[in-house]
Design a protein around this motif. Structure first.
Motif, PDB file in Angstrom:
ATOM      1  N   SER A   1      -9.816  48.717  -1.996  1.00 20.61           N
ATOM      2  CA  SER A   1      -8.762  48.214  -2.239  1.00 20.61           C
ATOM      3  C   SER A   1      -7.133  48.575  -1.569  1.00 20.61           C
ATOM      4  O   SER A   1      -7.274  50.082  -1.709  1.00 20.61           O
ATOM      5  CB  SER A   1      -8.093  47.922  -3.854  1.00 20.61           C
ATOM      6  N   SER A   2      -6.060  48.339  -0.836  1.00 22.57           N
ATOM      7  CA  SER A   2      -5.375  49.289  -0.129  1.00 22.57           C
ATOM      8  C   SER A   2      -4.243  49.168  -1.295  1.00 22.57           C
ATOM      9  O   SER A   2      -2.988  49.314  -1.172  1.00 22.57           O
ATOM     10  CB  SER A   2      -4.972  48.434   0.717  1.00 22.57           C
ATOM     11  N   ASP A   3      -4.264  48.763  -2.621  1.00 22.27           N
ATOM     12  CA  ASP A   3      -2.833  48.525  -3.616  1.00 22.27           C
ATOM     13  C   ASP A   3      -2.930  49.669  -4.168  1.00 22.27           C
ATOM     14  O   ASP A   3      -3.237  50.054  -4.936  1.00 22.27           O
ATOM     15  CB  ASP A   3      -3.806  47.192  -4.668  1.00 22.27           C
ATOM     16  N   VAL A   4      -1.638  50.053  -3.367  1.00 23.59           N
ATOM     17  CA  VAL A   4      -1.325  51.544  -4.407  1.00 23.59           C
ATOM     18  C   VAL A   4      -0.610  51.676  -5.360  1.00 23.59           C
ATOM     19  O   VAL A   4      -0.173  52.769  -5.555  1.00 23.59           O
ATOM     20  CB  VAL A   4      -0.619  52.164  -2.587  1.00 23.59           C
ATOM     21  N   ALA A   5      -0.506  50.519  -6.127  1.00 16.86           N
ATOM     22  CA  ALA A   5      -0.277  51.005  -7.187  1.00 16.86           C
ATOM     23  C   ALA A   5      -1.130  50.892  -8.536  1.00 16.86           C
ATOM     24  O   ALA A   5      -0.786  51.511  -9.439  1.00 16.86           O
ATOM     25  CB  ALA A   5       0.373  48.777  -7.677  1.00 16.86           C
ATOM     26  N   LEU A   6      -2.506  51.022  -7.439  1.00 14.86           N
ATOM     27  CA  LEU A   6      -3.119  50.782  -8.826  1.00 14.86           C
ATOM     28  C   LEU A   6      -4.167  52.577  -8.282  1.00 14.86           C
ATOM     29  O   LEU A   6      -3.559  53.422  -7.732  1.00 14.86           O
ATOM     30  CB  LEU A   6      -4.477  50.347  -8.543  1.00 14.86           C
ATOM     31  N   PRO A   7      -4.274  53.193  -9.790  1.00 19.96           N
ATOM     32  CA  PRO A   7      -4.971  55.187  -9.611  1.00 19.96           C
ATOM     33  C   PRO A   7      -6.190  55.015  -8.654  1.00 19.96           C
ATOM     34  O   PRO A   7      -6.975  53.697  -8.557  1.00 19.96           O
ATOM     35  CB  PRO A   7      -5.042  55.099 -10.873  1.00 19.96           C
ATOM     36  N   LEU A   8      -6.275  55.757  -8.065  1.00 18.31           N
ATOM     37  CA  LEU A   8      -7.233  56.038  -6.795  1.00 18.31           C
ATOM     38  C   LEU A   8      -8.194  55.576  -7.499  1.00 18.31           C
ATOM     39  O   LEU A   8      -9.088  55.079  -6.227  1.00 18.31           O
ATOM     40  CB  LEU A   8      -7.158  57.070  -6.462  1.00 18.31           C
ATOM     41  N   ALA A   9      -8.661  56.422  -8.530  1.00 14.62           N
ATOM     42  CA  ALA A   9      -9.961  56.086  -9.098  1.00 14.62           C
ATOM     43  C   ALA A   9     -10.702  54.042  -8.968  1.00 14.62           C
ATOM     44  O   ALA A   9     -11.878  54.007  -8.834  1.00 14.62           O
ATOM     45  CB  ALA A   9     -10.749  56.356 -10.144  1.00 14.62           C
ATOM     46  N   THR A  10      -9.858  52.913  -8.806  1.00 10.50           N
ATOM     47  CA  THR A  10      -9.807  51.696  -9.413  1.00 10.50           C
ATOM     48  C   THR A  10      -9.541  51.427  -8.311  1.00 10.50           C
ATOM     49  O   THR A  10      -9.821  50.290  -8.175  1.00 10.50           O
ATOM     50  CB  THR A  10      -8.457  52.160 -10.850  1.00 10.50           C
ATOM     51  N   ARG A  11      -9.471  52.190  -7.026  1.00 16.93           N
ATOM     52  CA  ARG A  11      -9.732  51.498  -5.831  1.00 16.93           C
ATOM     53  C   ARG A  11     -10.258  51.598  -4.908  1.00 16.93           C
ATOM     54  O   ARG A  11     -10.376  50.231  -4.019  1.00 16.93           O
ATOM     55  CB  ARG A  11      -8.427  52.058  -5.251  1.00 16.93           C
ATOM     56  N   LEU A  12     -11.371  52.484  -5.554  1.00 15.45           N
ATOM     57  CA  LEU A  12     -12.769  52.291  -4.592  1.00 15.45           C
ATOM     58  C   LEU A  12     -13.355  51.043  -5.217  1.00 15.45           C
ATOM     59  O   LEU A  12     -13.566  51.172  -6.500  1.00 15.45           O
ATOM     60  CB  LEU A  12     -13.133  53.617  -4.808  1.00 15.45           C
TER      61      LEU A  12
END
Length: 241
Positions: free
Chosen positions: A80-91
């Motif tokens: 995901s490109s949502d930078v507001a989320l923690p990195l681990a949850t963007r994957l």
């Protein structure tokens, strides 16, 4: 995809029942849609097919098979490109499982490089960039990480990684269901691989839960994965890959 086909059958069937005289055809299509919906929800036929795909190659349990290998290649599975989320949850679940397995194997291979691969598709963010950041957060030496931020699909990844690793054999980390097709594409590109499958969707659990009697979204995911991989392999054979 199976879910799209199910919805299509149901919608066309309902339209025929409500707005046409083709009642028999409408009933047949709705019946087919409901039967397919049940088959998907309970995993009838699809779970065994997916299990066969996922178990074609055994997992790498310990370091006994890793001697002499210097590359761990992790193919991305979405970000995901949502930078507001923690990195681990963007994957995605697939990317996270693949990266964790890749880091585990990398730590058992002194002097190895961790090659993370996957470019940005439809603006959803680069798999390689996100996996690199998380790998560093998990303690991987940044100097040991090699990036492929260009490849949009497995075929391109195999060809580009061939130019990066040369004649070296690599440990290939990817979702278990995707491994048969990936091995074929990598070997076709001239890359020798040690398959290290992960992210198993079909798991044999002992015991019984009351929820087992109800349909589940898991069945839809399994069906979609089976159809996606089988169509991909068919397309590869038709193209001589």
């Amino acid at each position: 995809m199976p879910l799209s086909l199910t919805v299509l059958l149901l919608v066309i069937g309902l339209l025929l029942l409500w707005f046409s005289r083709r009642q028999l055809l409408g009933k047949a299509l709705v019946t087919m849609g409901v039967m397919l919906l049940l088959a998907l929800g309970y995993g009838w036929g699809f779970s065994p097919a997916l299990k066969a795909l996922e178990r074609e190659y055994p997992p790498v349990v310990d370091a006994s098979n890793l001697a002499g290998l210097k590359w761990v290649v992790v193919l991305g599975g979405g970000t995901s490109s949502d930078v507001a989320l923690p990195l681990a949850t963007r994957l995605t679940d697939a990317s996270l499982a693949r990266l964790v397995e890749g880091v585990r194997l990398y730590r058992q291979m002194p002097g190895a490089k961790l090659l993370v691969s996957g470019g940005s598709v439809f603006g959803y963010g680069s798999d390689a960039d996100a996996m690199q950041a998380l790998a560093i957060g998990l303690g991987v030496n940044p100097a040991d990480i090699v990036l492929d931020m260009e490849s949009p699909d497995t075929e391109t990844q195999a060809k580009l990684i061939r130019t990066m690793v040369g004649n070296e054999r690599v440990v290939l980390v990817i979702s278990a269901s995707h491994m048969p097709r990936s091995v074929g594409l990598f070997e076709r590109a001239g890359v020798g691989v040690l398959p290290a499958p992960t992210h198993y969707l079909v798991q044999d659990n002992t015991g019984f839960s009351p929820t087992d009697v109800f349909p589940s979204h898991k069945g839809f995911l399994e069906a979609q994965r089976v159809v996606h991989e089988e169509l991909g392999m068919l397309w590869g054979r038709l193209r001589g890959q």
